[in-house]
Scaffold this active site. Sequence first.
Site, PDB file in Angstrom:
ATOM      1  N   PRO A 246       0.786  -1.231   0.000  1.00  0.00           N
ATOM      2  CA  PRO A 246       0.000   0.000   0.000  1.00  0.00           C
ATOM      3  C   PRO A 246       0.825   1.292   0.000  1.00  0.00           C
ATOM      4  O   PRO A 246       1.859   1.369   0.648  1.00  0.00           O
ATOM      5  CB  PRO A 246      -0.819  -0.091   1.297  1.00  0.00           C
ATOM      6  N   ASN A 247       0.345   2.225  -0.771  1.00  0.00           N
ATOM      7  CA  ASN A 247       0.888   3.588  -0.898  1.00  0.00           C
ATOM      8  C   ASN A 247       2.170   3.665  -1.728  1.00  0.00           C
ATOM      9  O   ASN A 247       2.639   4.755  -2.023  1.00  0.00           O
ATOM     10  CB  ASN A 247       1.120   4.230   0.489  1.00  0.00           C
TER      11      ASN A 247
ATOM     12  N   ARG B  15       5.009  10.932  -2.796  1.00  0.00           N
ATOM     13  CA  ARG B  15       4.799  10.596  -1.379  1.00  0.00           C
ATOM     14  C   ARG B  15       6.094  10.797  -0.585  1.00  0.00           C
ATOM     15  O   ARG B  15       7.089  10.109  -0.844  1.00  0.00           O
ATOM     16  CB  ARG B  15       4.370   9.134  -1.275  1.00  0.00           C
TER      17      ARG B  15
ATOM     18  N   TYR C 150      11.314   8.690   0.772  1.00  0.00           N
ATOM     19  CA  TYR C 150      11.218   7.608  -0.217  1.00  0.00           C
ATOM     20  C   TYR C 150      11.817   7.935  -1.585  1.00  0.00           C
ATOM     21  O   TYR C 150      11.834   7.076  -2.468  1.00  0.00           O
ATOM     22  CB  TYR C 150       9.748   7.188  -0.370  1.00  0.00           C
TER      23      TYR C 150
ATOM     24  N   ASN D  28       7.965  -5.693  -0.897  1.00  0.00           N
ATOM     25  CA  ASN D  28       7.929  -4.551   0.009  1.00  0.00           C
ATOM     26  C   ASN D  28       6.482  -4.463   0.493  1.00  0.00           C
ATOM     27  O   ASN D  28       5.622  -3.922  -0.199  1.00  0.00           O
ATOM     28  CB  ASN D  28       8.342  -3.258  -0.706  1.00  0.00           C
TER      29      ASN D  28
ATOM     30  N   ALA E 110       3.274  -0.706   4.855  1.00  0.00           N
ATOM     31  CA  ALA E 110       2.778  -0.679   6.241  1.00  0.00           C
ATOM     32  C   ALA E 110       2.305  -2.055   6.725  1.00  0.00           C
ATOM     33  O   ALA E 110       2.299  -2.319   7.934  1.00  0.00           O
ATOM     34  CB  ALA E 110       1.658   0.340   6.378  1.00  0.00           C
TER      35      ALA E 110
ATOM     36  N   HIS F  47       4.282  -4.300   9.288  1.00  0.00           N
ATOM     37  CA  HIS F  47       4.214  -4.156  10.742  1.00  0.00           C
ATOM     38  C   HIS F  47       2.913  -4.685  11.341  1.00  0.00           C
ATOM     39  O   HIS F  47       2.718  -4.618  12.544  1.00  0.00           O
ATOM     40  CB  HIS F  47       4.395  -2.672  11.102  1.00  0.00           C
TER      41      HIS F  47
ATOM     42  N   ASP G 135       1.744 -15.491   6.829  1.00  0.00           N
ATOM     43  CA  ASP G 135       1.221 -16.860   6.692  1.00  0.00           C
ATOM     44  C   ASP G 135       1.162 -17.287   5.223  1.00  0.00           C
ATOM     45  O   ASP G 135       1.446 -18.438   4.896  1.00  0.00           O
ATOM     46  CB  ASP G 135      -0.194 -16.959   7.292  1.00  0.00           C
TER      47      ASP G 135
ATOM     48  N   GLU H  17      12.446  -9.622   1.859  1.00  0.00           N
ATOM     49  CA  GLU H  17      11.700  -8.433   2.297  1.00  0.00           C
ATOM     50  C   GLU H  17      12.538  -7.199   1.984  1.00  0.00           C
ATOM     51  O   GLU H  17      13.741  -7.173   2.272  1.00  0.00           O
ATOM     52  CB  GLU H  17      11.459  -8.538   3.809  1.00  0.00           C
TER      53      GLU H  17
ATOM     54  N   HIS I  17      12.744  -2.793   1.927  1.00  0.00           N
ATOM     55  CA  HIS I  17      12.232  -1.466   2.275  1.00  0.00           C
ATOM     56  C   HIS I  17      13.139  -0.398   1.694  1.00  0.00           C
ATOM     57  O   HIS I  17      14.371  -0.554   1.714  1.00  0.00           O
ATOM     58  CB  HIS I  17      12.148  -1.290   3.798  1.00  0.00           C
ATOM     59  N   LEU I  18      12.516   0.661   1.230  1.00  0.00           N
ATOM     60  CA  LEU I  18      13.300   1.805   0.723  1.00  0.00           C
ATOM     61  C   LEU I  18      14.033   2.464   1.885  1.00  0.00           C
ATOM     62  O   LEU I  18      15.224   2.797   1.786  1.00  0.00           O
ATOM     63  CB  LEU I  18      12.346   2.819   0.063  1.00  0.00           C
TER      64      LEU I  18
ATOM     65  N   ARG J 130      13.595   4.489  12.272  1.00  0.00           N
ATOM     66  CA  ARG J 130      12.425   5.372  12.210  1.00  0.00           C
ATOM     67  C   ARG J 130      11.560   5.195  13.466  1.00  0.00           C
ATOM     68  O   ARG J 130      12.091   4.914  14.534  1.00  0.00           O
ATOM     69  CB  ARG J 130      11.648   5.101  10.912  1.00  0.00           C
TER      70      ARG J 130
ATOM     71  N   ARG K 288       7.679   0.855  13.523  1.00  0.00           N
ATOM     72  CA  ARG K 288       8.177   0.294  12.254  1.00  0.00           C
ATOM     73  C   ARG K 288       9.265  -0.758  12.484  1.00  0.00           C
ATOM     74  O   ARG K 288       9.719  -1.416  11.563  1.00  0.00           O
ATOM     75  CB  ARG K 288       8.721   1.403  11.347  1.00  0.00           C
TER      76      ARG K 288
HETATM   77  C1  DQA Z   1       8.362   1.074   3.681  1.00  0.00           C
HETATM   78  C2  DQA Z   1       8.480   1.294   5.190  1.00  0.00           C
HETATM   79  C3  DQA Z   1       7.129   1.116   5.868  1.00  0.00           C
HETATM   80  O1  DQA Z   1       7.252   1.330   7.271  1.00  0.00           O
HETATM   81  C4  DQA Z   1       6.129   2.105   5.316  1.00  0.00           C
HETATM   82  O2  DQA Z   1       4.860   1.898   5.880  1.00  0.00           O
HETATM   83  C5  DQA Z   1       6.061   2.094   3.827  1.00  0.00           C
HETATM   84  C6  DQA Z   1       7.291   1.956   3.063  1.00  0.00           C
HETATM   85  C7  DQA Z   1       9.687   1.369   2.954  1.00  0.00           C
HETATM   86  O3  DQA Z   1       9.824   0.925   1.812  1.00  0.00           O
HETATM   87  O4  DQA Z   1      10.566   2.049   3.495  1.00  0.00           O
HETATM   88  O5  DQA Z   1       5.012   2.303   3.243  1.00  0.00           O
HETATM   89  O6  DQA Z   1       8.049  -0.290   3.457  1.00  0.00           O
END
Ligand code: DQA
Length: 148
Positions: free
Chosen positions: A9-10, A17, A22, A74, A77, A80, A87, A98, A100-101, A107, A111
Amino acid sequence: MKILVINGPNLNMLGTREPEIYGCETLDDINKELSDFSKTLSKDIEIDFYQSNTEGEIIDKIQNSKKYKGLIINPAAYTHTSIAIADAIKGAGITAVEVHLSNIHAREEYRKKSFISPVSMGVVAGFGKNSYKLALLGLYKHFCKNNE
Ligand code: DQA
């Protein structure tokens, strides 16, 4: 070698954003760069990209990931919060990395917890768009025969 890249998401809003966290590139830019990078590793790597803002859709995609050798995810959110995504990865038995940017450990406190890390082969965080490339390099080296 078919690899699935899932963004949660997002992440469809990358570019506008919170660019100070990011970066300024869009998800399409990042995906294109990852595709180009994959060609420098091997012409046999084939990547499918998927983004969803919905937990259930991400789970469906993971459940239907049999044709893929590896997963770069990735979960944004959902990292977390989502026992359900963890699962699904475990249930599918797919080798996952996994990504993350940002460095989620540098942070907010909330997180720092990831439900996805325990079901992942590895975790890459904090290198911006290059986190995806490092994850692909790790997966590729893991799968190819002479993995120096
Ligand atoms: C994220 C880190 C997450 O905590 C956050 O909710 C994101 C992006 C990252 O790529 O740094 O949406 O996964």
